[in-house]
Design a protein around this motif. Structure first.
Motif, PDB file in Angstrom:
ATOM      1  N   UNK A   1       0.843  -1.199   0.000  1.00 20.11           N
ATOM      2  CA  UNK A   1       0.000   0.000   0.000  1.00 20.11           C
ATOM      3  C   UNK A   1       0.877   1.249   0.000  1.00 20.11           C
ATOM      4  N   UNK A   2       1.866   1.276   0.870  1.00 17.49           N
ATOM      5  CA  UNK A   2       2.788   2.416   0.939  1.00 17.49           C
ATOM      6  C   UNK A   2       3.577   2.563  -0.358  1.00 17.49           C
ATOM      7  N   UNK A   3       4.027   1.434  -0.911  1.00 18.66           N
ATOM      8  CA  UNK A   3       4.844   1.480  -2.125  1.00 18.66           C
ATOM      9  C   UNK A   3       4.074   2.087  -3.287  1.00 18.66           C
ATOM     10  N   UNK A   4       2.800   1.717  -3.432  1.00 22.14           N
ATOM     11  CA  UNK A   4       2.023   2.220  -4.565  1.00 22.14           C
ATOM     12  C   UNK A   4       1.595   3.662  -4.371  1.00 22.14           C
ATOM     13  N   UNK A   5       1.246   4.072  -3.165  1.00 28.08           N
ATOM     14  CA  UNK A   5       0.945   5.487  -2.947  1.00 28.08           C
ATOM     15  C   UNK A   5       2.204   6.337  -3.136  1.00 28.08           C
ATOM     16  N   UNK A   6       3.362   5.787  -2.766  1.00 26.80           N
ATOM     17  CA  UNK A   6       4.617   6.539  -2.916  1.00 26.80           C
ATOM     18  C   UNK A   6       4.913   6.861  -4.376  1.00 26.80           C
TER      19      UNK A   6
END
Length: 209
Positions: A61-66
């Motif tokens: 989730x963090x990787x894709x929002x980043x």
């Protein structure tokens, strides 16, 4: 992908959003387009990240929002918000520094998240509601209702309405907000509120709303 999470079919939703992401990359490559210039790419990444969040995969989730922080301001809030909600303070601090370093125009945008990060970074047990956005909202509602049970009922209604609205675009923000509120409730020792928010989060993840 928009409708599947509402019935708890997160795995199938993930498959659909991964297909959408591949289509978008293939289209950009074949047409020589900078994918970040297309708003739909950030939108698809938001839904993909929210699906990972719904599955409890916070890393992806963090990787894709980043990936879309530079083109979608909402992604900045979600990266930092999710990092704070899951006690990943180093990620929150590094992201805050990165965004603030992009120029003074971002300072006010991230200031409220900076106050929340400072609250979690302090090793002092709070004796009252800290000066963070969610904590102050909790305080106002607490003062209005007069009891922790009333506070829990208010937030059950607020987040329940957000998830029942049917718009999956808003679910990603709702999940991060709920997790941040739950984490602050835990820090403040508001066990009834934490329990009720956990129950609501479980219902949202399993399609019971």
């Amino acid at each position: 992908g928009h409708t599947l999470p509402q019935t708890g079919e997160w795995d199938e939703a993930l498959k659909q959003f991964l297909i959408a992401d591949k289509i978008h990359h293939d289209w950009a490559t074949s047409n020589g387009v900078d994918i970040n210039e297309d708003w739909h790419y950030a939108h698809n990444l938001d839904l993909l990240a929210a699906t990972y969040l719904g599955l409890g995969d916070y890393e992806n989730a963090l990787a894709n929002w980043s990936k879309s922080m530079m083109s979608d301001a909402r992604a900045i809030q979600k990266v930092i918000g999710l990092a704070l909600a899951t006690d990943q303070l180093t990620i929150a601090q590094d992201t805050l520094d990165q965004i603030e370093g992009m120029g003074p125009q971002y300072k006010n945008f991230v200031s409220f998240l900076r106050s929340e990060e400072a609250f979690y970074s302090s090793n002092t047990m709070p004796s009252q509601f800290p000066a963070t956005p969610f904590a102050q909202l909790l305080k106002k509602t607490y003062q209005k209702t007069g009891t922790e049970e009333g506070l829990s009922a208010e937030y059950q209604q607020f987040f329940g309405a957000k998830f029942r609205s049917g718009g999956f675009d808003g679910w990603s923000n709702g999940f991060v907000e709920l997790m941040r509120a739950k984490n602050i409730a835990r820090e403040l020792g508001l066990s009834s509120l934490e329990s009720s928010l956990t129950e609501l989060e479980d219902k949202a993840r399993t399609g019971q709303l």
